[in-house]
Write a protein that holds these residues in place. Structure first.
Motif, PDB file in Angstrom:
ATOM      1  N   VAL A 104     -32.902  26.573 -57.450  1.00 40.26           N
ATOM      2  CA  VAL A 104     -32.207  26.555 -58.867  1.00 40.26           C
ATOM      3  C   VAL A 104     -31.970  28.039 -59.324  1.00 40.26           C
ATOM      4  O   VAL A 104     -30.808  28.385 -59.754  1.00 40.26           O
ATOM      5  N   TRP A 105     -32.939  28.928 -58.851  1.00 44.55           N
ATOM      6  CA  TRP A 105     -32.629  30.283 -59.104  1.00 44.55           C
ATOM      7  C   TRP A 105     -31.500  30.942 -58.424  1.00 44.55           C
ATOM      8  O   TRP A 105     -30.722  31.541 -58.853  1.00 44.55           O
ATOM      9  N   GLY A 106     -31.421  30.349 -57.019  1.00 47.94           N
ATOM     10  CA  GLY A 106     -30.479  31.226 -56.099  1.00 47.94           C
ATOM     11  C   GLY A 106     -28.854  30.482 -56.565  1.00 47.94           C
ATOM     12  O   GLY A 106     -27.957  31.186 -56.607  1.00 47.94           O
ATOM     13  N   PHE A 120     -33.860  20.553 -39.919  1.00 53.40           N
ATOM     14  CA  PHE A 120     -33.753  21.627 -40.378  1.00 53.40           C
ATOM     15  C   PHE A 120     -32.632  22.687 -39.778  1.00 53.40           C
ATOM     16  O   PHE A 120     -31.836  23.502 -40.360  1.00 53.40           O
ATOM     17  N   THR A 121     -32.560  22.509 -38.408  1.00 53.97           N
ATOM     18  CA  THR A 121     -31.429  23.103 -37.511  1.00 53.97           C
ATOM     19  C   THR A 121     -30.308  22.813 -37.964  1.00 53.97           C
ATOM     20  O   THR A 121     -29.250  23.647 -38.164  1.00 53.97           O
ATOM     21  N   ALA A 122     -30.147  21.522 -37.980  1.00 55.24           N
ATOM     22  CA  ALA A 122     -28.837  20.809 -38.526  1.00 55.24           C
ATOM     23  C   ALA A 122     -28.235  21.408 -39.760  1.00 55.24           C
ATOM     24  O   ALA A 122     -27.155  21.848 -39.932  1.00 55.24           O
ATOM     25  N   LEU A 123     -29.231  21.306 -40.723  1.00 59.41           N
ATOM     26  CA  LEU A 123     -28.845  21.878 -42.080  1.00 59.41           C
ATOM     27  C   LEU A 123     -28.487  23.475 -41.928  1.00 59.41           C
ATOM     28  O   LEU A 123     -27.675  23.830 -42.563  1.00 59.41           O
ATOM     29  N   CYS A 124     -29.346  24.304 -40.898  1.00 59.41           N
ATOM     30  CA  CYS A 124     -28.765  25.800 -40.850  1.00 59.41           C
ATOM     31  C   CYS A 124     -27.460  25.745 -40.304  1.00 59.41           C
ATOM     32  O   CYS A 124     -26.441  26.595 -40.880  1.00 59.41           O
ATOM     33  N   LEU A 125     -27.039  24.954 -39.387  1.00 59.38           N
ATOM     34  CA  LEU A 125     -25.783  25.097 -38.822  1.00 59.38           C
ATOM     35  C   LEU A 125     -24.731  24.518 -39.511  1.00 59.38           C
ATOM     36  O   LEU A 125     -23.489  25.216 -39.862  1.00 59.38           O
ATOM     37  N   VAL A 126     -24.772  23.631 -40.336  1.00 55.33           N
ATOM     38  CA  VAL A 126     -23.861  22.960 -41.264  1.00 55.33           C
ATOM     39  C   VAL A 126     -23.853  23.978 -42.646  1.00 55.33           C
ATOM     40  O   VAL A 126     -22.502  24.222 -42.764  1.00 55.33           O
ATOM     41  N   SER A 127     -24.882  24.331 -43.191  1.00 56.17           N
ATOM     42  CA  SER A 127     -24.573  25.247 -44.149  1.00 56.17           C
ATOM     43  C   SER A 127     -24.013  26.581 -43.799  1.00 56.17           C
ATOM     44  O   SER A 127     -23.119  27.154 -44.565  1.00 56.17           O
ATOM     45  N   PRO A 172     -12.671  29.118 -56.355  1.00 61.27           N
ATOM     46  CA  PRO A 172     -12.300  28.115 -55.031  1.00 61.27           C
ATOM     47  C   PRO A 172     -13.530  27.876 -54.070  1.00 61.27           C
ATOM     48  O   PRO A 172     -13.274  26.810 -53.277  1.00 61.27           O
ATOM     49  N   HIS A 173     -14.455  28.489 -54.032  1.00 65.48           N
ATOM     50  CA  HIS A 173     -15.465  28.134 -52.987  1.00 65.48           C
ATOM     51  C   HIS A 173     -16.551  27.452 -53.377  1.00 65.48           C
ATOM     52  O   HIS A 173     -17.715  27.172 -52.595  1.00 65.48           O
ATOM     53  N   TRP A 174     -16.742  26.809 -54.704  1.00 64.27           N
ATOM     54  CA  TRP A 174     -18.037  26.184 -55.520  1.00 64.27           C
ATOM     55  C   TRP A 174     -17.883  24.997 -54.429  1.00 64.27           C
ATOM     56  O   TRP A 174     -19.282  24.475 -54.459  1.00 64.27           O
ATOM     57  N   PRO A 175     -16.936  24.269 -53.982  1.00 67.33           N
ATOM     58  CA  PRO A 175     -17.276  23.044 -53.371  1.00 67.33           C
ATOM     59  C   PRO A 175     -18.138  23.113 -52.018  1.00 67.33           C
ATOM     60  O   PRO A 175     -19.044  22.475 -51.809  1.00 67.33           O
ATOM     61  N   TYR A 176     -17.965  24.328 -51.308  1.00 64.53           N
ATOM     62  CA  TYR A 176     -18.690  24.484 -50.197  1.00 64.53           C
ATOM     63  C   TYR A 176     -20.373  25.036 -50.933  1.00 64.53           C
ATOM     64  O   TYR A 176     -21.113  24.655 -50.072  1.00 64.53           O
ATOM     65  N   ALA A 215     -26.351  20.470 -51.884  1.00 59.91           N
ATOM     66  CA  ALA A 215     -26.467  18.831 -51.648  1.00 59.91           C
ATOM     67  C   ALA A 215     -27.124  18.462 -50.596  1.00 59.91           C
ATOM     68  O   ALA A 215     -27.874  17.678 -50.392  1.00 59.91           O
ATOM     69  N   LEU A 216     -26.524  19.089 -49.350  1.00 60.03           N
ATOM     70  CA  LEU A 216     -27.100  18.752 -47.993  1.00 60.03           C
ATOM     71  C   LEU A 216     -28.649  19.205 -47.799  1.00 60.03           C
ATOM     72  O   LEU A 216     -29.478  18.490 -47.395  1.00 60.03           O
ATOM     73  N   ALA A 217     -28.856  20.303 -48.514  1.00 57.70           N
ATOM     74  CA  ALA A 217     -30.170  20.740 -48.498  1.00 57.70           C
ATOM     75  C   ALA A 217     -31.133  19.816 -49.240  1.00 57.70           C
ATOM     76  O   ALA A 217     -32.440  19.315 -48.693  1.00 57.70           O
ATOM     77  N   VAL A 218     -30.653  19.214 -50.249  1.00 61.53           N
ATOM     78  CA  VAL A 218     -31.734  18.371 -51.037  1.00 61.53           C
ATOM     79  C   VAL A 218     -31.604  17.051 -50.387  1.00 61.53           C
ATOM     80  O   VAL A 218     -32.682  16.330 -50.190  1.00 61.53           O
ATOM     81  N   VAL A 219     -30.527  16.667 -49.689  1.00 64.16           N
ATOM     82  CA  VAL A 219     -30.637  15.478 -48.752  1.00 64.16           C
ATOM     83  C   VAL A 219     -31.534  15.419 -47.624  1.00 64.16           C
ATOM     84  O   VAL A 219     -32.583  14.485 -47.384  1.00 64.16           O
TER      85      VAL A 219
END
Lengths: 278, 55
Positions: free
Chosen positions: A68-70, A133-140, B7-11, B17-21
């Motif tokens: 939330v902070w970030g 977690f690695t998949a999360l790292c790669l996708v993010s 323009p970058h907010w969707p990313y 959202a992915l982190a939460v999931v």
């Protein structure tokens, strides 16, 4: 030879013999024995039952606070603007991808060297979580790279070595479940995990050894951080939260695995007893 | 937070959202698996009545 001289010579000789005599080797330290003390399933379940809430709740609170902070309160970057907020997801996930694999390698070492009864189960439970977690790292990272680099993926050293880590995790997940005899699966998985550990220093130093599109390390355990303090704090809190959540998930899965093993053993012993009666 | 619409907010939103999931998914799955194993063990293990978490 005078009598006194003879006495001195005898004393010196005996002292020399005593000094040069082979010393009995000390008994080897029973590291495995000490570790096996904590491998008792009952003791593990009691201990982990007490530890689990202290991992789960602080982990959830710190993760939520860091994210939330970030997301909402940290400042935008002067160069990347708002996109830098992906940092608070990407870096903790990357940290846990590497730290999780280090845990997997340590569990594999305990399994191969000391035949620790819980190490096999721990390794089997770490690898799916580490892969996630690695998949999360790669996708993010891809979600960060698309607007900043103009591409979702490049085959640079950092990205490729993390992709290899992901495949190592997947390989371990598959390998430990690929044999009819679970012990053989655990052995094969442990060997794969130990060989794959060479990827960890490659990931860490890839941005120094090769010219990569991925930026260099922004924070260091031994040096000053290149992040401003208003960005560093939420990142540290999110990283600590991810670490605790990862540990809580693995602990919960390991507790369940120990119980499931006990259930299988009980059912098997009952079936054998029923066969004997019949 | 500033710069809406950016323009970058969707990313950014997709990454969070992915982190939460991922985190919630793994946590929930582990919790349910643990609860199921505990209930099943309690049902078949004669020693379970004497002490919590004894396998």
């Amino acid at each position: 030879m005078p009598r006194r001289l003879q006495i001195v010579a005898v004393i010196l000789y005996e002292g020399f013999v005593e000094f040069t005599a082979p010393v009995a080797e000390p008994a080897p330290r029973r590291v495995g024995g000490r570790l096996h003390r904590f491998a008792n399933p009952g003791r593990f379940l009691r201990l982990s039952g007490r530890v689990l809430p202290w991992l789960a709740w602080p982990g959830a609170i710190l993760t939520a606070a860091g994210l939330v902070w970030g997301f909402a309160f940290s400042p935008p970057d002067w160069q990347q603007g708002e996109t830098v907020r992906i940092l608070y997801v990407h870096v903790p996930a990357a940290w846990m991808a590497s730290a999780g694999y280090a845990g997997l390698a340590v569990a594999s070492l305990f399994s191969l060297v000391w035949r620790h009864p819980l190490a096999d189960l721990a390794a089997a439970e770490i690898s799916p979580v580490g892969a996630g977690f690695t998949a999360l790292c790669l996708v993010s990272g891809s979600l960060w790279g698309a607007p900043e680099w103009g591409t979702w993926w490049v085959w640079d050293a950092r990205l490729t070595s993390v992709l290899v880590l992901f495949f190592l995790y997947l390989g371990h997940v598959v390998l430990v479940r690929a044999f009819d005899n679970p012990e053989r699966g655990y052995r094969a998985g442990a060997i794969l995990a130990l060989i794959g550990a060479v990827d960890l220093p490659i990931i860490h130093y890839s941005v120094q050894w090769w010219n990569t599109l991925h930026q260099g390390n922004s924070i260091s355990l031994i040096g000053p951080s290149r992040l401003y303090i208003t960005m560093l704090w939420p990142l540290l809190i999110a990283s600590l939260g991810f670490t605790l959540v990862f540990a809580a998930i693995v602990t919960a899965r390991l507790r369940a695995a120990v119980m499931e093993r006990r259930i299988r053993a009980l059912l098997q012993s009952r079936a054998e007893a029923a066969e004997v009666v019949a | 937070m500033s710069g809406w619409p950016y323009p970058h907010w969707p990313y950014i939103v997709a990454a969070y959202a992915l982190a939460v999931v991922v985190l919630a998914g793994f946590s929930l799955a582990a919790f349910l698996r643990l609860r199921r194993a505990r209930a099943r063990l309690a049902a078949i293990d004669p020693r379970r009545g004497r002490g919590q978490d004894r396998p």
